[in-house]
Design a protein around this motif. Structure first.
Motif, PDB file in Angstrom:
ATOM      1  N   PHE A 101       5.993   5.420  -5.538  1.00 39.62           N
ATOM      2  CA  PHE A 101       5.186   6.632  -5.732  1.00 39.62           C
ATOM      3  C   PHE A 101       5.224   7.511  -4.476  1.00 39.62           C
ATOM      4  CE2 PHE A 101       2.517   4.364  -9.104  1.00 39.62           C
ATOM      5  CZ  PHE A 101       3.065   5.101 -10.137  1.00 39.62           C
ATOM      6  N   PHE A 102       5.107   6.875  -3.295  1.00 35.83           N
ATOM      7  CA  PHE A 102       5.094   7.640  -2.042  1.00 35.83           C
ATOM      8  C   PHE A 102       6.407   8.410  -1.876  1.00 35.83           C
ATOM      9  CE2 PHE A 102       5.857   8.049   2.587  1.00 35.83           C
ATOM     10  CZ  PHE A 102       4.729   8.774   2.936  1.00 35.83           C
ATOM     11  N   ASP A 103       7.520   7.738  -2.111  1.00 34.44           N
ATOM     12  CA  ASP A 103       8.824   8.379  -1.982  1.00 34.44           C
ATOM     13  C   ASP A 103       8.974   9.510  -2.998  1.00 34.44           C
ATOM     14  OD1 ASP A 103      11.625   7.977  -0.623  1.00 34.44           O
ATOM     15  OD2 ASP A 103      12.076   8.247  -2.752  1.00 34.44           O
ATOM     16  N   LEU A 135      -2.301   8.393   0.326  1.00 31.55           N
ATOM     17  CA  LEU A 135      -3.566   8.065  -0.331  1.00 31.55           C
ATOM     18  C   LEU A 135      -3.379   7.914  -1.846  1.00 31.55           C
ATOM     19  CD1 LEU A 135      -5.915  10.510   1.616  1.00 31.55           C
ATOM     20  CD2 LEU A 135      -6.082   8.010   1.634  1.00 31.55           C
ATOM     21  N   ALA A 136      -2.673   8.853  -2.443  1.00 34.01           N
ATOM     22  CA  ALA A 136      -2.463   8.819  -3.895  1.00 34.01           C
ATOM     23  C   ALA A 136      -1.616   7.618  -4.309  1.00 34.01           C
ATOM     24  CB  ALA A 136      -1.783  10.116  -4.354  1.00 34.01           C
ATOM     25  N   MET A 180      -5.823   2.773  -0.281  1.00 32.70           N
ATOM     26  CA  MET A 180      -5.708   4.168   0.144  1.00 32.70           C
ATOM     27  C   MET A 180      -5.826   4.269   1.668  1.00 32.70           C
ATOM     28  SD  MET A 180      -7.946   5.997  -2.889  1.00 32.70           S
ATOM     29  CE  MET A 180      -7.626   7.686  -2.393  1.00 32.70           C
ATOM     30  N   ALA A 181      -6.762   3.490   2.252  1.00 35.60           N
ATOM     31  CA  ALA A 181      -6.927   3.491   3.705  1.00 35.60           C
ATOM     32  C   ALA A 181      -5.702   2.906   4.389  1.00 35.60           C
ATOM     33  CB  ALA A 181      -8.174   2.685   4.083  1.00 35.60           C
ATOM     34  N   GLN A 230      -0.628   3.413   7.169  1.00 36.15           N
ATOM     35  CA  GLN A 230       0.742   2.913   7.264  1.00 36.15           C
ATOM     36  C   GLN A 230       1.806   3.967   6.980  1.00 36.15           C
ATOM     37  OE1 GLN A 230       3.196   0.014   4.520  1.00 36.15           O
ATOM     38  NE2 GLN A 230       1.723  -1.199   5.694  1.00 36.15           N
ATOM     39  N   LEU A 231       1.799   4.502   5.770  1.00 34.06           N
ATOM     40  CA  LEU A 231       2.867   5.413   5.371  1.00 34.06           C
ATOM     41  C   LEU A 231       2.768   6.789   6.030  1.00 34.06           C
ATOM     42  CD1 LEU A 231       3.174   4.537   1.578  1.00 34.06           C
ATOM     43  CD2 LEU A 231       4.514   3.659   3.492  1.00 34.06           C
TER      44      LEU A 231
END
Length: 329
Positions: A120-122, A149-150, A214-215, A220-221
């Protein structure tokens, strides 16, 4: 006649593709990797492999972290366990392999959770980058934080059952022998919890799990992406930049997420008393009771162990994901 030609064409094309693959396997692999479906799936596949690799390495540290968080529940004073004493107790009660209790649940969690969060992040980052470039802008820390976060929140909801099973398996050894569930595997744990406590119980602690994710993802990301971006202009090699950025990301991920990880562990470990009651009603009730009965610093008990678990896990995950991303470009 046209149908016959279509069939012949299909067979001919398939034969040609097989011949090309046999003569030039590298080109065939690259062509396969660049199909739309595979391009969309790769961030998720790479993320899952990276997370499972990291979990295999870090599982003993995670086991000690969970035992530290559950030690002295409801007691403000008394002896304070350390990672060394917890390690000695686990080994004394069984064998060294007990440190890998719950590995099957950990791997399943990574196969679901890390696959989803990195994927999802990518995906979000690519979308945000394309949108920003179309407007002649560049994405900043705000966009990275939002994507982190999402991605973390969405992935945590999907991975909560495996996370619950992991906590139950790791905490089972703390109970009296007669009260232990002695789960055989993550499938056995999930099946028995759903059967004995209801399917919805598999999402126990989902709220703090989502907030924790989310935290953690924010730390991290977002910080990894930001640190790597800041290090681009330095004389450090690409590998050193990745290691440095992942170490920075590991610290912030630990700092922001440990209190929520602590509450998540307490909520997922609890089981109903004979009268049907639970020690904690929810996340806020757990926060209040722990702060009152055990002190605010209890939320950061085992920070060093947690960092030793999070930082290397983040480093291995991000480095493996980076490498897999590079070879599958």
């Amino acid at each position: 006649m046209p149908a016959s030609r279509t069939s012949e064409t299909i067979i001919s094309d398939a034969s040609s593709a097989m011949k090309t693959a046999a003569e030039n396997p590298k080109q065939a692999t690259q062509s396969f990797l660049h199909t739309p479906l595979i391009r969309a799936a790769l961030p998720f596949i790479n993320g899952g492999i990276a997370g499972m690799t990291a979990t295999s390495v870090i599982q003993p540290v995670d086991m000690i972290k969970v035992r530290l968080q559950l030690a002295g529940e409801g007691v403000k004073t008394g002896p304070k366990p350390t990672p060394i004493t917890v390690f000695r107790d686990i080994v004394a009660q069984g064998k060294v392999l007990d440190l890998y209790t719950g590995l099957s649940a950990g791997l399943l969690r990574q196969a679901v959770y890390t696959t989803a969060r990195l994927g999802f992040f990518d995906t979000f980052m690519k979308s945000l980058t394309a949108s920003a470039e179309a407007k002649g802008n560049k994405i900043g820390f705000k966009e990275r934080a939002g994507a982190g976060l999402a991605a973390g929140g969405l992935a945590a909801m999907v991975g909560n059952p495996a996370d619950l099973a992991l906590i139950r398996m790791q905490s089972d050894g703390l109970k009296p022998v007669a009260e232990r569930a002695n789960y055989k595997s993550v499938i056995d744990a999930l099946t028995r919890i759903a059967k004995n406590e209801g399917v919805t119980r598999l999402w126990a602690g989902a709220y703090p799990t989502v907030v924790r994710a989310m935290a953690l993802n924010f730390g991290q990301l977002a910080f990894f992406s930001e640190a790597k971006n800041q290090l681009k202009g330095t004389s450090l090699s690409s590998r050193t930049q990745t290691l440095t950025a992942s170490a920075v990301a590991g610290f912030f991920a630990s700092f922001f997420s440990l209190p929520f990880d602590f509450v998540k562990t307490r909520l997922q470990k609890q089981t109903r008393a004979p009268d049907g009651s639970l020690p904690y009603k929810g996340m806020f009730d757990c926060f209040t009771k722990v702060a009152k009965e055990e002190g605010l610093l209890r939320f950061y008990r085992g920070f060093a162990t947690y960092y030793v678990r999070i930082a290397p896990h983040a480093m291995v995950t991000l480095i493996v994901a980076d490498y897999l991303g590079f070879i599958t470009k």
